[in-house]
Every structure is written in C-alpha cells, then in structure tokens.
Design a protein around this motif. Structure first.
Motif, PDB file in Angstrom:
ATOM      1  N   ALA A  57      30.308 -70.722 -14.384  1.00 29.52           N
ATOM      2  CA  ALA A  57      30.455 -69.461 -15.122  1.00 29.52           C
ATOM      3  C   ALA A  57      30.631 -68.313 -14.149  1.00 29.52           C
ATOM      4  CB  ALA A  57      29.235 -69.227 -16.002  1.00 29.52           C
ATOM      5  N   THR A  58      31.793 -68.266 -13.514  1.00 31.74           N
ATOM      6  CA  THR A  58      32.102 -67.165 -12.618  1.00 31.74           C
ATOM      7  C   THR A  58      33.417 -66.561 -13.028  1.00 31.74           C
ATOM      8  OG1 THR A  58      33.390 -68.449 -11.032  1.00 31.74           O
ATOM      9  CG2 THR A  58      30.999 -68.475 -10.762  1.00 31.74           C
ATOM     10  N   TRP A  59      33.635 -65.340 -12.638  1.00 37.32           N
ATOM     11  CA  TRP A  59      34.917 -64.727 -12.984  1.00 37.32           C
ATOM     12  C   TRP A  59      35.878 -64.825 -11.836  1.00 37.32           C
ATOM     13  CZ3 TRP A  59      37.489 -60.298 -11.123  1.00 37.32           C
ATOM     14  CH2 TRP A  59      36.795 -59.565 -10.181  1.00 37.32           C
ATOM     15  N   LEU A  60      35.430 -65.298 -10.682  1.00 33.60           N
ATOM     16  CA  LEU A  60      36.330 -65.520  -9.560  1.00 33.60           C
ATOM     17  C   LEU A  60      36.174 -66.933  -9.067  1.00 33.60           C
ATOM     18  CD1 LEU A  60      35.826 -62.145  -7.724  1.00 33.60           C
ATOM     19  CD2 LEU A  60      37.862 -62.883  -8.945  1.00 33.60           C
ATOM     20  N   MET A  61      37.176 -67.401  -8.343  1.00 32.20           N
ATOM     21  CA  MET A  61      37.219 -68.816  -7.987  1.00 32.20           C
ATOM     22  C   MET A  61      36.077 -69.242  -7.096  1.00 32.20           C
ATOM     23  SD  MET A  61      40.515 -68.431  -5.559  1.00 32.20           S
ATOM     24  CE  MET A  61      40.577 -67.160  -4.332  1.00 32.20           C
ATOM     25  N   PRO A  62      35.326 -70.266  -7.458  1.00 28.72           N
ATOM     26  CA  PRO A  62      34.305 -70.837  -6.589  1.00 28.72           C
ATOM     27  C   PRO A  62      34.913 -71.904  -5.712  1.00 28.72           C
ATOM     28  CG  PRO A  62      34.159 -71.828  -8.734  1.00 28.72           C
ATOM     29  CD  PRO A  62      35.281 -70.826  -8.801  1.00 28.72           C
ATOM     30  N   ASN A  63      34.432 -72.018  -4.481  1.00 27.48           N
ATOM     31  CA  ASN A  63      34.868 -73.082  -3.591  1.00 27.48           C
ATOM     32  C   ASN A  63      33.723 -74.054  -3.364  1.00 27.48           C
ATOM     33  OD1 ASN A  63      37.397 -71.985  -3.237  1.00 27.48           O
ATOM     34  ND2 ASN A  63      36.701 -70.638  -1.597  1.00 27.48           N
ATOM     35  N   LEU A  64      34.017 -75.192  -2.763  1.00 30.33           N
ATOM     36  CA  LEU A  64      33.006 -76.208  -2.545  1.00 30.33           C
ATOM     37  C   LEU A  64      31.916 -75.746  -1.594  1.00 30.33           C
ATOM     38  CD1 LEU A  64      35.222 -79.377  -2.156  1.00 30.33           C
ATOM     39  CD2 LEU A  64      33.665 -78.879  -4.018  1.00 30.33           C
ATOM     40  N   LEU A  65      30.744 -76.213  -1.861  1.00 34.60           N
ATOM     41  CA  LEU A  65      29.610 -75.958  -0.996  1.00 34.60           C
ATOM     42  C   LEU A  65      29.772 -76.716   0.306  1.00 34.60           C
ATOM     43  CD1 LEU A  65      26.606 -75.126  -0.468  1.00 34.60           C
ATOM     44  CD2 LEU A  65      26.000 -77.275  -1.562  1.00 34.60           C
ATOM     45  N   HIS A  66      29.354 -76.108   1.395  1.00 32.10           N
ATOM     46  CA  HIS A  66      29.323 -76.803   2.677  1.00 32.10           C
ATOM     47  C   HIS A  66      28.189 -76.221   3.487  1.00 32.10           C
ATOM     48  CE1 HIS A  66      30.296 -77.910   6.785  1.00 32.10           C
ATOM     49  NE2 HIS A  66      31.117 -78.819   6.304  1.00 32.10           N
ATOM     50  N   PRO A  67      27.248 -77.045   3.953  1.00 38.37           N
ATOM     51  CA  PRO A  67      26.166 -76.508   4.768  1.00 38.37           C
ATOM     52  C   PRO A  67      26.705 -75.965   6.071  1.00 38.37           C
ATOM     53  CG  PRO A  67      26.074 -78.915   4.679  1.00 38.37           C
ATOM     54  CD  PRO A  67      27.128 -78.490   3.717  1.00 38.37           C
ATOM     55  N   GLY A 120      25.616 -69.752 -12.575  1.00 36.72           N
ATOM     56  CA  GLY A 120      26.639 -70.734 -12.877  1.00 36.72           C
ATOM     57  C   GLY A 120      26.087 -72.145 -12.831  1.00 36.72           C
ATOM     58  N   SER A 121      26.989 -73.104 -12.672  1.00 31.69           N
ATOM     59  CA  SER A 121      26.592 -74.513 -12.736  1.00 31.69           C
ATOM     60  C   SER A 121      26.948 -75.288 -11.483  1.00 31.69           C
ATOM     61  CB  SER A 121      27.255 -75.174 -13.958  1.00 31.69           C
ATOM     62  OG  SER A 121      26.891 -74.526 -15.141  1.00 31.69           O
ATOM     63  N   ALA A 122      27.156 -74.584 -10.382  1.00 32.91           N
ATOM     64  CA  ALA A 122      27.426 -75.276  -9.126  1.00 32.91           C
ATOM     65  C   ALA A 122      26.197 -76.063  -8.695  1.00 32.91           C
ATOM     66  CB  ALA A 122      27.810 -74.272  -8.045  1.00 32.91           C
ATOM     67  N   ILE A 123      26.433 -77.154  -7.985  1.00 32.89           N
ATOM     68  CA  ILE A 123      25.352 -78.048  -7.574  1.00 32.89           C
ATOM     69  C   ILE A 123      24.957 -77.752  -6.131  1.00 32.89           C
ATOM     70  CG2 ILE A 123      24.686 -80.451  -7.238  1.00 32.89           C
ATOM     71  CD1 ILE A 123      26.812 -81.172  -9.347  1.00 32.89           C
ATOM     72  N   ALA A 124      23.727 -77.347  -5.924  1.00 32.34           N
ATOM     73  CA  ALA A 124      23.255 -76.992  -4.589  1.00 32.34           C
ATOM     74  C   ALA A 124      22.469 -78.135  -3.973  1.00 32.34           C
ATOM     75  CB  ALA A 124      22.375 -75.746  -4.659  1.00 32.34           C
ATOM     76  N   ASP A 125      22.612 -78.290  -2.647  1.00 33.46           N
ATOM     77  CA  ASP A 125      21.764 -79.253  -1.954  1.00 33.46           C
ATOM     78  C   ASP A 125      20.447 -78.572  -1.589  1.00 33.46           C
ATOM     79  OD1 ASP A 125      22.383 -77.598   0.159  1.00 33.46           O
ATOM     80  OD2 ASP A 125      23.450 -79.103   1.323  1.00 33.46           O
ATOM     81  N   ALA A 126      19.551 -79.335  -0.990  1.00 36.32           N
ATOM     82  CA  ALA A 126      18.210 -78.812  -0.697  1.00 36.32           C
ATOM     83  C   ALA A 126      18.257 -77.616   0.236  1.00 36.32           C
ATOM     84  CB  ALA A 126      17.343 -79.927  -0.102  1.00 36.32           C
ATOM     85  N   ALA A 127      19.126 -77.690   1.263  1.00 38.61           N
ATOM     86  CA  ALA A 127      19.210 -76.599   2.233  1.00 38.61           C
ATOM     87  C   ALA A 127      19.687 -75.307   1.577  1.00 38.61           C
ATOM     88  CB  ALA A 127      20.151 -76.993   3.370  1.00 38.61           C
ATOM     89  N   THR A 128      20.648 -75.431   0.672  1.00 36.91           N
ATOM     90  CA  THR A 128      21.170 -74.249  -0.013  1.00 36.91           C
ATOM     91  C   THR A 128      20.115 -73.640  -0.934  1.00 36.91           C
ATOM     92  OG1 THR A 128      23.419 -75.126   0.067  1.00 36.91           O
ATOM     93  CG2 THR A 128      22.983 -73.398  -1.547  1.00 36.91           C
ATOM     94  N   MET A 129      19.395 -74.491  -1.649  1.00 38.82           N
ATOM     95  CA  MET A 129      18.345 -73.989  -2.536  1.00 38.82           C
ATOM     96  C   MET A 129      17.238 -73.301  -1.745  1.00 38.82           C
ATOM     97  SD  MET A 129      17.961 -76.807  -5.591  1.00 38.82           S
ATOM     98  CE  MET A 129      17.900 -78.252  -4.524  1.00 38.82           C
ATOM     99  N   LEU A 130      16.928 -73.857  -0.587  1.00 42.10           N
ATOM    100  CA  LEU A 130      15.885 -73.263   0.242  1.00 42.10           C
ATOM    101  C   LEU A 130      16.327 -71.913   0.793  1.00 42.10           C
ATOM    102  CD1 LEU A 130      13.096 -73.639   1.543  1.00 42.10           C
ATOM    103  CD2 LEU A 130      14.246 -74.728   3.488  1.00 42.10           C
ATOM    104  N   ALA A 131      17.580 -71.838   1.240  1.00 41.97           N
ATOM    105  CA  ALA A 131      18.087 -70.595   1.832  1.00 41.97           C
ATOM    106  C   ALA A 131      18.402 -69.548   0.781  1.00 41.97           C
ATOM    107  CB  ALA A 131      19.343 -70.892   2.652  1.00 41.97           C
ATOM    108  N   GLN A 132      18.660 -69.986  -0.474  1.00 45.40           N
ATOM    109  CA  GLN A 132      19.070 -69.067  -1.534  1.00 45.40           C
ATOM    110  C   GLN A 132      20.341 -68.309  -1.140  1.00 45.40           C
ATOM    111  OE1 GLN A 132      16.828 -68.275  -4.732  1.00 45.40           O
ATOM    112  NE2 GLN A 132      16.827 -70.410  -4.109  1.00 45.40           N
ATOM    113  N   ARG A 133      21.182 -69.012  -0.388  1.00 50.70           N
ATOM    114  CA  ARG A 133      22.468 -68.437   0.014  1.00 50.70           C
ATOM    115  C   ARG A 133      23.548 -69.502  -0.101  1.00 50.70           C
ATOM    116  NH1 ARG A 133      22.884 -67.181   5.428  1.00 50.70           N
ATOM    117  NH2 ARG A 133      20.857 -68.023   6.058  1.00 50.70           N
ATOM    118  N   ASP A 134      24.706 -69.101  -0.565  1.00 52.92           N
ATOM    119  CA  ASP A 134      25.862 -69.988  -0.594  1.00 52.92           C
ATOM    120  C   ASP A 134      26.617 -69.782   0.709  1.00 52.92           C
ATOM    121  OD1 ASP A 134      28.152 -71.538  -1.471  1.00 52.92           O
ATOM    122  OD2 ASP A 134      29.154 -69.618  -1.751  1.00 52.92           O
ATOM    123  N   LYS A 135      26.573 -70.758   1.593  1.00 47.38           N
ATOM    124  CA  LYS A 135      27.211 -70.602   2.895  1.00 47.38           C
ATOM    125  C   LYS A 135      27.937 -71.885   3.267  1.00 47.38           C
ATOM    126  CE  LYS A 135      22.876 -71.839   5.264  1.00 47.38           C
ATOM    127  NZ  LYS A 135      21.938 -71.475   6.339  1.00 47.38           N
TER     128      LYS A 135
END
Length: 352
Positions: A57-67, A120-135
């Motif tokens: 649920a975003t209004w701009l394009m999301p890209n894949l997660l990558h640690p 939204g509904s993107a799937i975060a890994d543990a590191a992303t959830m811990l950092a609370q940042r999409d990087k």
C-alpha cells in the motif's frame, strides 16, 4: 512516482497524451551482484516463492529489500555532495533537497520503512525489523531526494520530519558498481546500447507519507527530480512502477491498456527478463474499455504517462512486495512541453 489521485489528472487527457506518445572497483562485489546472490532475494524469486505477499500500500514504487553490505569497499556518493545550495525548491513550508549526511539518508530509510513495512505489506527480515529502516546496498551509491515539512512538529531527534523521498542513481555511478537496480527485473542493456549517446537516471525507492499525498508534495518531488536532471544534464529517466497484487489475470485490463496504448517505440523498448516475464497483452486492443482501464491505473503510472513516458514490454511479479511491476522509460525529449513550461526549462518555478 500512490495515494490520492494526482490533482488535475483527467482520463481523456491521459489517453490522448498516451496515444500521441505511443506513435570499479576491481575485486569488490557490486551492489547488484550482492543483491542477486542474497539468500533472501533468492528465496523470493518466483520459482521459489510458495506464497505471495499481500499488496503493497504505497503510492510510489517499492523495490526489493536488501540488507546493507558490510565490509564492502563501496564509496559513498554523499561524500561528493556539495554543501552549498542543497535546497532544490520550496512550496510554502515544504522544502525539497538532497541528503547531505548519513543521518539524512537514515531519515529517508525510516520513512521508507514506515510506508513499505509498517503501513504496507512488504516482508522485512530480522535485521530490517530491528533497525526500523528500509535499507539496501544501493543506498550507498545513490543520491537521495528529501521533502521536509518545516511547519510540522519536530521528531524526537529535534529535526523537521522527512515526508517524502526519491532515490536517484546516475548512469555513470551505476556503471562503476554493477549497474542499475532495474536491471534485475528488466533487460535494459539493449536500450542503453541503442541510446549510448544519452545519459540515464534511475528513479526508485520512493514514497510519501499518507497525509502528504497531495498535488503540492507531488509537484515539489517532480520539481526536485527535474532540478536534478538539469543539474547533471541527464537525458533519460527509467524505473519500475507497480500495480498492487500478483495475479496478472486480475490486472489484465490495465496491463493490456499499457501494452496497446503506451508501449515504447522500438528505439526505446526494453523487456522483462525471459525468466521473469509476464505477458501484458491479455486483451485485444479493440476490446479494451479505456475509461475503465484508466481508472485501474495507479496514480504513479498515470502521472508518468501524463508527462510523456513510455512502458516497456512485459511485466514482472515481485512476490516480496506483492506487486506486479512494469518498466517506465521517460526520455527528456518526450516530456510534454506544458510540463517544461510549468516547471521552467531550467527548473526555476519553485527555486528557493
């Protein structure tokens, strides 16, 4: 480049516009190589995915997660940013500018996390959830466009909140570090070879907080992008735009509309990688209800078409984000004259 409908977008205007436009580090792994070999990314490839993520649920394009890459010898483009005149434009209390520090980039990553993962509904890994940042690894080699609201309540850090962001990757930088992110979904090598005299810019990882999904914020983001394009004398903008959902049959109408009415001319065409390609031509041209198709287009894609962009051949299913992606190709030479007049050929309309 979703949320509220962009103000001023009229289906008949879009359709007419669309119909008119359609006539090195040695020894260091590149971000793209690291991205492709990442175990999480491999797990979510279409041939391995066992279930699709729900719609993003975003209004701009999301890209894949990558640690983030650790121990990689990748230079940070932030070091090359000039501290002078970082502001690209203003509208009222909103300012658009480039990130100047690592802290600025972190603020953009936190915004992306909120929009892509929390809301939204993107799937975060543990590191992303811990950092609370999409990087991801590309953040280190990209410029980051920020929209800041100076009238809003400061964050806990005492800074004014970042309410919108865009990630920008120039071709000269991408080629030193393994290529564009877009290249993982679409084969853009032929396009770039045919247009080898032009300079490309990739737009990605973009989002806006829901309360700010208004004409004013969108216009300021576009002003920032256009200012950046003029500053670096860039010729072509590319990137992925997304539909919510991973069932192409449910998206048959808008995908077919794009195929028949917005397909890039031969010289500007690029297609999805064969292993990931989903056919867009699912309904015959004379059977398409154009008004209904336009209503199904995400605001981002409508905005691109309105400006004068083309769409590539074939779509790609992004199982991690629960989206169906299409390739956007926007030559500066194809941008509608009225938009150039609106922002100013030299991006002066909203200059600070």
């Amino acid at each position: 480049m979703d949320g509220n409908e962009q103000a001023g977008i009229k289906p008949d205007v879009i359709l007419k516009s669309v119909q008119r436009q359609s006539s090195e580090r040695v020894g260091a792994r590149s971000p793209l190589e690291a991205f492709r070999s990442n175990a999480l990314v491999q797990m979510f490839r279409s041939e391995n995915a066992k279930s699709a993520a729900s719609a993003a649920a975003t209004w701009l394009m999301p890209n894949l997660l990558h640690p983030s890459l650790r121990g990689e010898a990748i230079p940070n483009v932030l070091e090359g940013l000039q501290p002078a005149s970082p502001t690209l434009g203003r509208i009222g209390s909103l300012e658009v500018r480039l990130a100047r520090t690592k802290g600025d980039v972190k603020r953009a990553q936190k915004l992306r996390y909120k929009v892509f993962y929390k809301d939204g509904s993107a799937i975060a890994d543990a590191a992303t959830m811990l950092a609370q940042r999409d990087k991801d690894a590309f953040d280190k080699i990209c410029d980051h466009l920020l929209v800041i609201d100076h009238a809003a309540k400061p964050t806990m850090s005492g800074k004014q909140p970042v309410v919108g962001t865009y990630r920008l990757l120039r071709q000269d930088v991408a080629e030193k570090h393994g290529g564009f992110y877009t290249g993982d979904e679409f084969d853009i090598s032929g396009l770039m070879a045919r247009q080898s005299n032009l300079k490309f810019l990739e737009l990605g990882r973009s989002c806006v907080l829901p309360p700010y999904r208004t004409k004013r914020t969108v216009e300021l983001l576009w002003h920032g992008v256009w200012s950046y394009v003029r500053r670096h004398n860039l010729d072509v903008m590319i990137g992925c735009a997304s539909f919510e959902g991973t069932d192409p049959d449910r998206l048959a109408l808008p995908l077919s509309f794009l195929h028949h009415f917005a397909s890039a001319p031969e010289g500007w065409r690029a297609g999805a990688h064969p292993s990931r390609r989903v056919e867009m031509n699912r309904i015959a041209k004379d059977s398409i209800d154009t008004k209904a198709a336009l209503r199904m287009l995400p605001p981002l894609i409508k905005g691109y078409l309105r400006v004068g962009a083309f769409v590539g051949d074939g779509a790609v299913i992004d199982h991690q984000f629960g989206t169906t992606d299409v390739l956007i190709v926007m030559p500066v030479s194809a941008i509608s004259g009225r938009y150039l007049d609106h922002f100013g050929a030299d991006a002066t309309r909203h200059a600070a």
